[in-house]
Design an enzyme around this catalytic site. Structure first.
Site, PDB file in Angstrom:
ATOM      1  N   HIS A  97       0.849  -1.188   0.000  1.00 24.20           N
ATOM      2  CA  HIS A  97       0.000   0.000   0.000  1.00 24.20           C
ATOM      3  C   HIS A  97       0.883   1.235   0.000  1.00 24.20           C
ATOM      4  CE1 HIS A  97       0.673  -1.430   4.091  1.00 24.20           C
ATOM      5  NE2 HIS A  97       0.685  -0.169   4.467  1.00 24.20           N
ATOM      6  N   HIS A  99       0.949   5.113   1.096  1.00 25.42           N
ATOM      7  CA  HIS A  99       0.283   6.129   1.911  1.00 25.42           C
ATOM      8  C   HIS A  99       0.308   7.455   1.162  1.00 25.42           C
ATOM      9  CE1 HIS A  99       0.451   3.930   5.893  1.00 25.42           C
ATOM     10  NE2 HIS A  99       1.429   3.296   5.267  1.00 25.42           N
TER      11      HIS A  99
HETATM   12  P1  AMP Z   1       1.809   0.195   7.355  1.00 24.43           P
HETATM   13  O1  AMP Z   1       2.340   0.438   8.738  1.00 24.43           O
HETATM   14  O2  AMP Z   1       2.570   0.948   6.297  1.00 24.43           O
HETATM   15  O3  AMP Z   1       1.717  -1.295   7.031  1.00 24.43           O
HETATM   16  O4  AMP Z   1       0.359   0.812   7.339  1.00 24.43           O
HETATM   17  C1  AMP Z   1      -0.803   0.092   7.587  1.00 24.43           C
HETATM   18  C2  AMP Z   1      -1.900   1.094   7.681  1.00 24.43           C
HETATM   19  O5  AMP Z   1      -3.152   0.434   7.516  1.00 24.43           O
HETATM   20  C3  AMP Z   1      -1.969   1.830   9.028  1.00 24.43           C
HETATM   21  O6  AMP Z   1      -1.807   3.231   8.798  1.00 24.43           O
HETATM   22  C4  AMP Z   1      -3.365   1.485   9.555  1.00 24.43           C
HETATM   23  O7  AMP Z   1      -3.980   2.563  10.226  1.00 24.43           O
HETATM   24  C5  AMP Z   1      -4.107   1.113   8.283  1.00 24.43           C
HETATM   25  N1  AMP Z   1      -5.230   0.208   8.458  1.00 24.43           N
HETATM   26  C6  AMP Z   1      -5.251  -0.982   9.099  1.00 24.43           C
HETATM   27  N2  AMP Z   1      -6.477  -1.555   9.034  1.00 24.43           N
HETATM   28  C7  AMP Z   1      -7.248  -0.689   8.326  1.00 24.43           C
HETATM   29  C8  AMP Z   1      -8.622  -0.690   7.914  1.00 24.43           C
HETATM   30  N3  AMP Z   1      -9.457  -1.699   8.237  1.00 24.43           N
HETATM   31  N4  AMP Z   1      -9.076   0.362   7.198  1.00 24.43           N
HETATM   32  C9  AMP Z   1      -8.271   1.381   6.889  1.00 24.43           C
HETATM   33  N5  AMP Z   1      -6.964   1.447   7.234  1.00 24.43           N
HETATM   34  C10 AMP Z   1      -6.458   0.426   7.952  1.00 24.43           C
END
Ligand code: AMP
Ligand code: ZN
Length: 132
Positions: A97, A99
């Site tokens: 993903h 950001h």
């Molecule tokens: P990372 O640390 O780069 O893997 O980021 C994962 C991101 O996913 C974090 O910023 C979380 O807040 C976000 N996240 C986790 N579960 C969900 C969800 N169900 N809907 C939206 N964002 C999510």
């Protein structure tokens, strides 16, 4: 199935602000800053090393669309595009993903990059290793 695959399949809800054949873009649940959005390929590809076409192009095209949407709707004029690949890099959801992180003068984000004097001997050695 991972949490983002469930979101892609609409098995769990999301605040989706843009999607096309290859990507889904939804508001990050924890909103590090206002408008914080995730761009997710609609195929379970773990990280940057696994990313492949047509998802690679679709991700960056969507990031531009989402950035302009946040500019138009929220007046955002500063953004970091950020990917964490690997747990040491901070990846917690093992589905690639990107950001889209709007930045504001008073936000609490601090990437804190240490600056070093350039060491040309080391750069030379590194360059030879990577480019040989
Ligand atoms: P990372 O640390 O780069 O893997 O980021 C994962 C991101 O996913 C974090 O910023 C979380 O807040 C976000 N996240 C986790 N579960 C969900 C969800 N169900 N809907 C939206 N964002 C999510
Ligand atoms: Zn997945």
């Amino acid at each position: 199935m991972c949490v983002f695959c469930k979101i892609i399949n609409n098995e769990i809800p999301s605040y989706t602000i843009y999607e096309d054949e290859y990507v889904k873009c939804f508001l990050d649940i924890s909103q590090a800053t206002k408008g914080h959005t995730l761009i997710v390929p609609k195929k379970h590809l773990q990280d940057v090393f696994a990313l492949e076409e047509p998802f690679t192009s679709a991700v960056l095209n969507a990031a531009v669309k989402v950035s302009n949407l946040l500019k138009e709707k929220l007046g955002v004029t500063n953004i970091n595009l950020l990917n964490n690949s690997g747990s040491l890099a901070g990846q917690t959801v093992m589905h690639f993903h990107l950001h889209v992180l709007p930045r504001y003068g008073n936000d609490e984000i601090d990437f804190h990059q240490v600056e070093h004097e350039p060491d040309f001997a080391k750069l030379d050695e590194l360059y030879k290793k990577i480019s040989s």
